[in-house]
Design an enzyme around this catalytic site. Sequence first.
Site, PDB file in Angstrom:
ATOM      1  N   THR A 139       8.674 -10.511 -16.524  1.00  0.00           N
ATOM      2  CA  THR A 139       8.794 -10.229 -15.091  1.00  0.00           C
ATOM      3  C   THR A 139       9.186 -11.475 -14.320  1.00  0.00           C
ATOM      4  OG1 THR A 139       7.004  -8.680 -15.270  1.00  0.00           O
ATOM      5  CG2 THR A 139       7.438  -9.525 -13.059  1.00  0.00           C
TER       6      THR A 139
ATOM      7  N   ARG B 102       5.239   4.780 -17.016  1.00  0.00           N
ATOM      8  CA  ARG B 102       4.285   3.664 -17.182  1.00  0.00           C
ATOM      9  C   ARG B 102       4.522   2.612 -16.098  1.00  0.00           C
ATOM     10  NH1 ARG B 102       4.762  -2.099 -17.779  1.00  0.00           N
ATOM     11  NH2 ARG B 102       2.955  -2.873 -18.888  1.00  0.00           N
ATOM     12  N   VAL B 103       3.470   2.156 -15.478  1.00  0.00           N
ATOM     13  CA  VAL B 103       3.581   1.105 -14.464  1.00  0.00           C
ATOM     14  C   VAL B 103       2.665  -0.050 -14.858  1.00  0.00           C
ATOM     15  CG1 VAL B 103       3.204   0.542 -12.030  1.00  0.00           C
ATOM     16  CG2 VAL B 103       4.138   2.777 -12.662  1.00  0.00           C
ATOM     17  N   GLY B 104       3.177  -1.260 -14.772  1.00  0.00           N
ATOM     18  CA  GLY B 104       2.383  -2.442 -15.116  1.00  0.00           C
ATOM     19  C   GLY B 104       1.789  -3.102 -13.878  1.00  0.00           C
ATOM     20  N   ASP B 105       1.536  -4.381 -13.986  1.00  0.00           N
ATOM     21  CA  ASP B 105       0.880  -5.117 -12.901  1.00  0.00           C
ATOM     22  C   ASP B 105       1.818  -5.465 -11.742  1.00  0.00           C
ATOM     23  OD1 ASP B 105       2.134  -6.855 -14.951  1.00  0.00           O
ATOM     24  OD2 ASP B 105       1.706  -8.405 -13.476  1.00  0.00           O
TER      25      ASP B 105
ATOM     26  N   THR C 289       3.190 -12.849 -14.889  1.00  0.00           N
ATOM     27  CA  THR C 289       4.060 -12.211 -15.871  1.00  0.00           C
ATOM     28  C   THR C 289       3.260 -12.095 -17.157  1.00  0.00           C
ATOM     29  OG1 THR C 289       6.136 -12.366 -17.118  1.00  0.00           O
ATOM     30  CG2 THR C 289       5.117 -14.434 -16.507  1.00  0.00           C
ATOM     31  N   GLY C 290       3.584 -11.091 -17.945  1.00  0.00           N
ATOM     32  CA  GLY C 290       2.838 -10.901 -19.187  1.00  0.00           C
ATOM     33  C   GLY C 290       2.537  -9.432 -19.383  1.00  0.00           C
TER      34      GLY C 290
HETATM   35  N1  GLY Z   1       4.151  -7.708 -16.362  1.00  0.00           N
HETATM   36  C1  GLY Z   1       5.068  -6.663 -16.356  1.00  0.00           C
HETATM   37  C2  GLY Z   1       4.591  -5.416 -16.932  1.00  0.00           C
HETATM   38  O1  GLY Z   1       3.634  -5.386 -17.683  1.00  0.00           O
HETATM   39  O2  GLY Z   1       5.191  -4.404 -16.644  1.00  0.00           O
END
Ligand code: GLY
Length: 318
Positions: A150, A178-181, A201-202
């Site tokens: 990211t 799917r949604v991340g942070d 990021t990660g």
């Molecule tokens: N850090 C980005 C994600 O996990 O989508």
Amino acid sequence: MWGMIATWRMAVEGITKGSELLKEGGDAGDAIETAIREVEDFPYYKSVGYGGLPNEEMEVELDAAYMDGNTLDIGAVAAIKDFANPVSIARSLSHEKVNCMLVAEGAEKFAHKQGFERKNMLTDRAKAHYRKRVKEIKQQELKPYSGHDTVGMACLDVSGKMTAATSTSGLFMKKKGRVGDSPITGSGFYADSKRGAASATGLGEDLMKGCISYEIVRLMGEGMHPQEACETAVNRLDAELRERRGEAGDLSLIAMNTKGEWGVATNIDGFSIAVVTETLEPTVYLVNREADGRCTYEKASDEWMENYMKTRMAPIEE
Ligand code: GLY
């Protein structure tokens, strides 16, 4: 003082553009949006914007966010398809009192009505990566998920305004929806002009368990230098995850405080950052994790920089 710090080497051209605005007394919102758009537009970055890698159904679903540290306004989009610059849509949403975080079709309808540029974000190169990965998964029983670079930024302008923003295509081969942070306030980003700004990021699933960007801003608010705040938050979350779950995903964070001081921490090898301030020209640093949990960094060599671009642009052998 003014400055910008960003995750990964890919952000250096963006922060260079953003810094042109900041040095003329420009706004931290304009600078960060300009910087992230630059990364979104570059087709060879596989995890942000155009050229981002698709989900398991071969669709590029993008997440992005923007936060204004003066007003605490937040705007975010998640799982949005076929728009060129999700960060600009997120910033536009930050001006809304309600409905400021929109997902999928709802986000696309808003973007369409506002006249944001439509674009097929799935490139031929991303399709080739997809086909290659499908083959590898079949042949070598590899896990499909990987790659979560990211772009996340923190910015300070001469008026003292701070902003944070993110943009990502998320995990390669993620499930649809799917949604991340990255679009989640406090996890992927946080900005407060009274305390500082941070971004992550990660592995989103693990970053969210610590609301880690907020935690870093909170620690800066208690007086910690950004470097100490990043190391403290990353090491604590990494330790908690290992103790409770036996493992921790990738956690890499950047932060800047109200004085333009900055910090970085990671629990992986190979993390890089891009930084520019009033007293530092745009610079890429490679981050090293020391045995005691501290993080140090060194300027990337010309050779490393050259190699980076060659690798990004190399033909894909399917
Ligand atoms: N850090 C980005 C994600 O996990 O989508």
